[in-house]
Design an enzyme around this catalytic site. Structure first.
Site, PDB file in Angstrom:
ATOM      1  N   ASP A  32     -58.161-102.832   3.791  1.00 14.97           N
ATOM      2  CA  ASP A  32     -57.435-102.456   4.609  1.00 14.97           C
ATOM      3  C   ASP A  32     -57.204-101.380   5.054  1.00 14.97           C
ATOM      4  O   ASP A  32     -57.389-100.422   4.230  1.00 14.97           O
ATOM      5  CB  ASP A  32     -56.702-103.353   4.755  1.00 14.97           C
ATOM      6  CG  ASP A  32     -55.074-103.236   5.760  1.00 14.97           C
ATOM      7  OD1 ASP A  32     -55.436-103.209   7.037  1.00 14.97           O
ATOM      8  OD2 ASP A  32     -54.110-104.257   5.368  1.00 14.97           O
ATOM      9  N   THR A  78     -61.073-114.892  11.004  1.00 14.07           N
ATOM     10  CA  THR A  78     -61.051-115.433  12.575  1.00 14.07           C
ATOM     11  C   THR A  78     -60.166-115.292  13.390  1.00 14.07           C
ATOM     12  O   THR A  78     -60.526-115.788  15.331  1.00 14.07           O
ATOM     13  CB  THR A  78     -61.097-117.102  12.136  1.00 14.07           C
ATOM     14  OG1 THR A  78     -60.355-117.813  10.756  1.00 14.07           O
ATOM     15  CG2 THR A  78     -62.127-117.511  11.525  1.00 14.07           C
ATOM     16  N   ASN A  80     -59.939-111.688  13.741  1.00 16.89           N
ATOM     17  CA  ASN A  80     -60.056-110.490  14.880  1.00 16.89           C
ATOM     18  C   ASN A  80     -60.689-110.327  15.785  1.00 16.89           C
ATOM     19  O   ASN A  80     -60.609-109.295  16.822  1.00 16.89           O
ATOM     20  CB  ASN A  80     -60.765-110.023  13.370  1.00 16.89           C
ATOM     21  CG  ASN A  80     -59.921-109.045  12.207  1.00 16.89           C
ATOM     22  OD1 ASN A  80     -60.863-108.760  11.500  1.00 16.89           O
ATOM     23  ND2 ASN A  80     -59.301-109.042  12.841  1.00 16.89           N
ATOM     24  N   ARG A 209     -49.984-109.519   1.505  1.00 16.83           N
ATOM     25  CA  ARG A 209     -50.514-109.955   1.912  1.00 16.83           C
ATOM     26  C   ARG A 209     -51.649-110.466   1.721  1.00 16.83           C
ATOM     27  O   ARG A 209     -52.640-109.508   2.127  1.00 16.83           O
ATOM     28  CB  ARG A 209     -49.935-110.968   3.019  1.00 16.83           C
ATOM     29  CG  ARG A 209     -50.501-109.793   4.395  1.00 16.83           C
ATOM     30  CD  ARG A 209     -49.691-109.833   5.712  1.00 16.83           C
ATOM     31  NE  ARG A 209     -50.174-108.656   6.305  1.00 16.83           N
ATOM     32  CZ  ARG A 209     -49.529-107.640   6.771  1.00 16.83           C
ATOM     33  NH1 ARG A 209     -48.804-107.510   6.212  1.00 16.83           N
ATOM     34  NH2 ARG A 209     -50.156-106.907   7.879  1.00 16.83           N
ATOM     35  N   SER A 211     -53.651-112.733   4.374  1.00 24.26           N
ATOM     36  CA  SER A 211     -54.785-112.992   5.849  1.00 24.26           C
ATOM     37  C   SER A 211     -55.389-114.418   5.969  1.00 24.26           C
ATOM     38  O   SER A 211     -56.316-113.213   5.899  1.00 24.26           O
ATOM     39  CB  SER A 211     -54.470-111.442   5.574  1.00 24.26           C
ATOM     40  OG  SER A 211     -53.727-110.863   5.756  1.00 24.26           O
TER      41      SER A 211
END
Ligand code: FPP
Length: 259
Positions: A32, A78, A80, A209, A211
């Site tokens: 990220d 899925t 993005n 998190r 995600s």
């Protein structure tokens, strides 16, 4: 509180001593911060993804050198697809560029490529590049480089549950035979056996998190969050994350030896 301490530990990327006998077998990374890395440099977001791809090359070799058995990288979720079309197109092109330039290094380092996710929904050129990389590295028996591409953990679980339900409906599986092993085998990580579950999950860029990543598989994973944005993540940062992992006392619900 603990996450804050962990984050600082992993961010302090000084030279660290690692115990070679306690290298996590399966390391998973939520890569990220590419967009923020680019923004801070007044560059378009895709410049961050391009640099992120170079980081993937560096970290693949670093992990392999350390003796990691499986490196799972969350490259495209899925969710993005909700991004602007130009960014999605660029992200779909990245595996093509990556494998075009990097497969010889993967072979040289004995790294085998695998992919998990709904790859049939990827553009044809991306699928072709991925399948070629899998074929070109299939004889490698060192580290597995496992890309999560168009992957989402809830979708994966739904697919797995449907497969198990179908086996029950067909009379091939008894309901009470659905145990942890059966679920493991119904998930996309089955192909990583015996290293289905990450020992260490790293997320970069300061977000804390999960995600929709490997929700079943991280039940007992150690989580390390670092402020370092993915394009700046280095072999040294990886070592710092593993050092953090090695300081943890993994009890899997039991008691440690000291108690
Ligand atoms: C998250 O950062 C990153 C992604 C959604 C894409 C990750 C892809 C790469 C690192 C390159 C993958 C390379 C290959 C070979 C497949 P973000 O864009 O959400 O960053 P931000 O939160 O700062 O906006």
């Amino acid at each position: 509180m603990f996450a804050f301490l962990n984050k600082n530990n992993a961010t302090t990327a000084a030279a660290v001593e690692l115990d070679p006998k306690r290298i996590p077998a399966h390391v998973a990374i939520i890569m990220d911060g590419n967009g923020r890395w680019a923004k801070a440099r007044h560059l378009p977001r895709i410049a961050g993804h391009k640099e992120g791809m170079n980081t993937v090359k560096t970290i693949t070799i670093a992990a392999s050198d350390l003796g990691v058995k499986v490196l799972t990288l969350y490259a495209f979720s899925t969710e993005n697809w909700k991004r602007p079309k130009a960014e999605v197109n660029y992200l779909m092109q990245l595996p093509v560029n990556f494998f075009d330039t990097f497969v010889p290094d993967l072979v040289k380092n004995n790294v085998r490529v695998q992919v998990m996710g709904y790859t049939d929904q990827l553009p044809a050129a991306t699928q072709k590049a991925v399948n070629k990389a899998i074929a070109d590295t299939q004889a490698c028996d060192g580290m597995v480089l496992n890309f999560a591409l168009n992957y989402g953990s809830r979708a994966e679980m739904i697919t797995g549950i449907q497969a198990l339900a179908q086996q029950v409906a067909d009379g091939h599986l008894a309901v009470d035979a659905i145990d942890e092993t059966a679920v493991d085998q119904a998930l996309m990580t089955a192909q990583l056996a015996p290293y289905n579950d990450p020992d260490l999950l790293i997320r970069t860029s300061g977000e804390e998190r999960i995600s929709n990543f490997l929700l079943w598989q991280i039940a007992y994973s150690e989580l390390v969050f670092t402020d370092v944005k993915w394009p700046d993540f280095s072999a040294t940062t990886l070592q710092a994350c593993i050092a953090d992992f090695q300081r943890r006392d993994r009890r899997f619900g039991g008691l440690s030896d000291q108690k």
